[in-house]
Design an enzyme around this catalytic site. Sequence first.
Site, PDB file in Angstrom:
ATOM      1  N   SER A 125      53.801 118.424 -55.228  1.00 45.48           N
ATOM      2  CA  SER A 125      52.553 117.813 -54.800  1.00 45.48           C
ATOM      3  C   SER A 125      52.664 116.291 -54.827  1.00 45.48           C
ATOM      4  O   SER A 125      53.518 115.725 -54.160  1.00 45.48           O
ATOM      5  CB  SER A 125      51.411 118.331 -55.692  1.00 45.48           C
ATOM      6  OG  SER A 125      50.152 117.969 -55.191  1.00 45.48           O
ATOM      7  N   HIS A 129      52.566 120.201 -50.338  1.00 45.00           N
ATOM      8  CA  HIS A 129      51.437 120.993 -49.834  1.00 45.00           C
ATOM      9  C   HIS A 129      50.274 120.054 -49.548  1.00 45.00           C
ATOM     10  O   HIS A 129      50.355 118.847 -49.776  1.00 45.00           O
ATOM     11  CB  HIS A 129      51.034 122.103 -50.815  1.00 45.00           C
ATOM     12  CG  HIS A 129      50.487 121.614 -52.123  1.00 45.00           C
ATOM     13  ND1 HIS A 129      50.082 122.467 -53.124  1.00 45.00           N
ATOM     14  CD2 HIS A 129      50.275 120.359 -52.625  1.00 45.00           C
ATOM     15  CE1 HIS A 129      49.646 121.779 -54.160  1.00 45.00           C
ATOM     16  NE2 HIS A 129      49.745 120.492 -53.881  1.00 45.00           N
TER      17      HIS A 129
END
Length: 208
Positions: free
Chosen positions: A105, A130
Amino acid sequence: MDNRTKALNLVPMVVEQTSRGERAYDIYSRLLKERLIFLVGPIDDHMANVVVAQLLFLESENPEKDINIYINSPGGVVTAGMAIYDTMQYIKPNVSTTCIGQAASMGALLLAAGEAGKRYALPNSRVMIHQPLGGYQGQATDIDIHAREILTLRSRLNEVLAKHTGQSLETIARDTERDNFKSAFEAQAYGLVDQVLERRPDESIQAG
């Protein structure tokens, strides 16, 4: 005793001999002297403040010498991560990044944001990209406001990843629709890192 307190109590101390006698440092403070910063654990405002302060301090110490950030993080708060990102881009020294363990992330974005040619991963590390996570609850109008903010953040994060990886915005948008895990070598092929390091180069045995 909470987990954070336990972790702090496990930080090793390093004792050095100086002209004034012995001096003890915690291991992270000692490595900071070698311009090594550890970004370990979830990225929140506290971590961001600590990392930003270290970056600014090292810039004031020597604005011409590289800074090295070692990343082992599952990600965290977008605004906290962007505070670190903006500071990395703002200061004069080149910032090298190395993934140890995982960079997921916001951790993956910060890994990719290192100086071009100086972004590394160790061979068994994992990288995951993501889109920002939602989950806000409340009145319908507030949910709509937060949904639009998430879309704005997603667009900006995609732009940052595209800039640092060389991938198109369309590719980044598609590849971040769901959790997208990559090995160190897959991260290299994608442009998230420049090199996978299995051993430290002989000419850089010393810390930093």
